[in-house]
Scaffold this active site. Structure first.
Site, mmCIF file in Angstrom:
data_model
loop_
_atom_site.group_PDB
_atom_site.id
_atom_site.type_symbol
_atom_site.label_atom_id
_atom_site.label_comp_id
_atom_site.label_asym_id
_atom_site.label_seq_id
_atom_site.Cartn_x
_atom_site.Cartn_y
_atom_site.Cartn_z
ATOM 1 N N TYR A 60 0.838 -1.203 0.000
ATOM 2 C CA TYR A 60 0.000 0.000 0.000
ATOM 3 C C TYR A 60 0.873 1.252 0.000
ATOM 4 O O TYR A 60 0.615 2.210 -0.717
ATOM 5 C CB TYR A 60 -0.900 -0.017 1.238
ATOM 6 N N PHE A 102 -7.178 19.235 -24.636
ATOM 7 C CA PHE A 102 -7.856 17.961 -24.877
ATOM 8 C C PHE A 102 -9.180 17.982 -24.110
ATOM 9 O O PHE A 102 -9.308 18.700 -23.127
ATOM 10 C CB PHE A 102 -6.952 16.814 -24.400
ATOM 11 N N ASP A 103 -10.170 17.180 -24.534
ATOM 12 C CA ASP A 103 -11.517 17.379 -23.948
ATOM 13 C C ASP A 103 -11.599 17.110 -22.446
ATOM 14 O O ASP A 103 -12.255 17.862 -21.728
ATOM 15 C CB ASP A 103 -12.621 16.655 -24.748
ATOM 16 N N ASP A 149 1.095 18.646 -21.244
ATOM 17 C CA ASP A 149 0.147 17.534 -21.308
ATOM 18 C C ASP A 149 0.800 16.534 -22.266
ATOM 19 O O ASP A 149 0.695 16.647 -23.481
ATOM 20 C CB ASP A 149 -1.208 18.038 -21.837
ATOM 21 N N ALA A 183 0.786 13.189 -23.103
ATOM 22 C CA ALA A 183 0.319 11.841 -23.475
ATOM 23 C C ALA A 183 1.158 11.272 -24.621
ATOM 24 O O ALA A 183 1.489 10.093 -24.630
ATOM 25 C CB ALA A 183 -1.157 11.890 -23.870
ATOM 26 N N HIS A 189 -22.285 12.113 -27.628
ATOM 27 C CA HIS A 189 -21.744 11.187 -28.630
ATOM 28 C C HIS A 189 -21.611 9.764 -28.104
ATOM 29 O O HIS A 189 -21.642 8.821 -28.875
ATOM 30 C CB HIS A 189 -20.389 11.693 -29.149
HETATM 31 C C1 PLP Z 1 -5.905 10.838 -23.423
HETATM 32 C C2 PLP Z 1 -5.517 12.209 -23.128
HETATM 33 C C3 PLP Z 1 -5.798 12.791 -21.883
HETATM 34 C C4 PLP Z 1 -6.620 12.110 -20.822
HETATM 35 O O1 PLP Z 1 -6.056 10.920 -20.411
HETATM 36 P P1 PLP Z 1 -6.908 9.656 -19.951
HETATM 37 O O2 PLP Z 1 -5.852 8.644 -19.633
HETATM 38 O O3 PLP Z 1 -7.786 9.246 -21.099
HETATM 39 O O4 PLP Z 1 -7.700 10.036 -18.774
HETATM 40 C C5 PLP Z 1 -5.342 14.076 -21.665
HETATM 41 N N1 PLP Z 1 -4.691 14.766 -22.609
HETATM 42 C C6 PLP Z 1 -4.407 14.227 -23.814
HETATM 43 C C7 PLP Z 1 -3.668 15.035 -24.824
HETATM 44 C C8 PLP Z 1 -4.824 12.941 -24.122
HETATM 45 O O5 PLP Z 1 -4.575 12.433 -25.330
#
Ligand code: PLP
Length: 464
Positions: A73, A126-127, A217, A219, A452
């Site tokens: 943990y 991003f959304d 951000d 990803a 959607h």
């Molecule tokens: C996928 C994504 C997120 C959100 O991440 P999740 O793992 O889906 O919660 C944030 N910013 C960008 C640019 C993404 O592609």
């Protein structure tokens, strides 16, 4: 296939069979799904290009690493391993895991919103990022370069910030009202378009001038680094990890959905350069939402897999094949005259359906029409990113009209072969050649939020 596209830098030792259906079956399956591809069972999909998020294949090294996961943990050995990998890549001091990208957003973004009426500025939010900005009581402003919206314009870094506009926004809103600048690399919503190092550096300079924190951000930070190596002068001979480190050097905070370039199916990262006070605040917040700061919603075994996946995601041969495969699909479509966002981005091919099906008005969702047509044609699942996704104006309740009506063909990592891309290209091209037969859609049930995902539809006038 010529040498323009590199072959897979791996061989396959475990396979997952995929089902093929007949056209007749697909007509029934899609009808039963209310003509909403989100409601299809993945089993009824032949090639699933809904998303590249958490859909990749792990390597033998990742599966092997999972065996030594420490499920403690607090103070898990797997945490410390992952921490050292994240520190090595980012050069940052502080790290905490979270269950996925939006968990990172939920924990971090509110910390910088210190009063009412603040803003985050991004190239494009991003959304989920936008949602968490708004949940934190701030507003989200986008300032991407105009070139981003001209799909035919050949520009190497369509994800770039418009620097003049950035400074204008800061000056007009007041620097004390800007919570942070979010650098989305690559710029997902603009078609996985990269941001140049020069642009990141310039954004950081502006941020320094006004003392505004910067957030990556990240990803797809590794795909972005690969594009910098390929397209930006002075980076040809740098290693991907060095480019990634330089990217990180222009931010104070690094948030990541590890479901993308982390090459795992679930996971996320918050890393902070040197702000101990901010890190301590996040530690307090992460506990009720995600979990104790040394696991943050991740299993020990998943932290092990991510430790390995992050490094594999920075491998140049992997990245070359990854981006080549996406480009291969895009080049085929473009050669056949299908309108796509060009140059082709890192994780997906975006088909412009306003031009694909100009006879379908935005409120009858042209990109949904094309998406459904390629499912019927070949069992391929893509996703609409257009006026359906955008929703209605909360005040007037009118359908908003999206600048672009896109169908995203998102390629999972290390999952499909070039031959699968041929099948996809053939289906899209076939539908394109018969585009005058495409029908618009109307709602049978319209879901009140995030419509959607769960709304149902019917084709206007029937399918044929
Ligand atoms: C996928 C994504 C997120 C959100 O991440 P999740 O793992 O889906 O919660 C944030 N910013 C960008 C640019 C993404 O592609």
């Amino acid at each position: 296939m010529d040498k323009k596209y590199s072959a897979e830098p791996y061989r396959i030792k475990m396979v997952e069979p995929i089902k093929e259906t007949s056209r007749q079956e697909r007509e029934m399956l899609l009808k039963n799904a209310g003509y909403n591809p989100f409601s299809l069972k993945s089993e009824d999909v032949y090639i699933d290009l809904l998303t590249d998020s958490g859909t990749g294949a792990m390597s033998q090294e990742q599966w092997g690493a999972m065996m030594v996961g420490d499920e403690a943990y607090a103070g898990s050995r797997s945490f410390f391993k992952l921490e050292s990998v994240v520190r090595n890549i980012t050069g940052y001091q502080y790290f905490m895991p979270v269950h996925q990208g939006r968990g990172a957003e939920q924990v971090l973004l509110p910390q910088l919103v210190t009063k009412k009426g603040m803003y985050y500025i991004s190239n494009i939010h991003f959304d989920t990022t936008r949602a968490h900005v708004e949940l934190a009581g701030a507003r989200a402003l986008d300032c991407v370069i105009e070139a981003c919206f001209d799909i035919d314009l050949d520009h190497p870094f369509k994800g770039n910030f418009d620097l003049d506009q950035l400074e204008r926004i800061i000056n007009s809103k007041g620097k004390e009202n800007i919570a942070g600048i979010i650098m989305t690399i690559t710029n997902n919503s603009a078609g996985g378009q990269p941001v140049s190092m020069e642009n990141l550096r310039a954004v950081k300079q502006i941020a320094n001038k006004y003392q505004i924190p910067t957030i990556i951000d990240g990803a797809r930070y590794a795909e972005n680094a690969f594009f910098i190596k390929q397209r930006e002068k002075g980076y040809e001979d740098k290693t991907i990890i060095d480019i990634a480190r330089e990217e990180c050097s222009y931010a104070d905070i690094f948030l990541m959905s590890a479901k993308k370039d982390g090459l795992v199916n679930m996971g996320g990262i918050i890393a902070i350069k040197d702000n101990e006070e901010l890190f301590n605040k996040c530690k307090v917040t992460v506990i009720p939402y995600e979990g104790f700061p040394t696991y943050g919603g991740m299993n020990g075994r998943d932290m092990e897999a991510l430790s390995v996946g992050l490094m594999e995601g920075l491998d140049e041969r992997y990245l070359r094949h990854r981006t080549d495969q996406v480009r291969y699909l895009g080049d085929k479509l473009k050669a056949a005259g299908v309108p796509i966002q060009y140059p082709i981005g890192g994780h997906a091919v975006f088909v412009e359906c306003k031009r694909f099906a100009p006879h379908i008005p935005s409120y009858q969702f042209p990109a949904l029409s094309v998406t459904n047509a390629i499912y019927l044609e070949a069992g391929i699942r893509a996703v609409e990113i257009g006026s359906l996704l955008l929703g209605r104006d909360p005040d007037t309740h009118e359908n908003k009209v999206s600048e672009m009506e896109l169908m995203r063909l998102t390629i999972p990592r290390r999952v499909y072969t070039y031959k699968h891309m041929d099948v996809v290209a053939d289906a899209v091209i076939h539908v394109y050649q018969h585009r005058h037969e495409l029908k618009g859609y109307e709602f049978v049930y319209e879901s009140p939020i995030l419509r959607h995902f769960t709304s149902t539809f019917k084709p206007i006038g029937g399918l044929k």
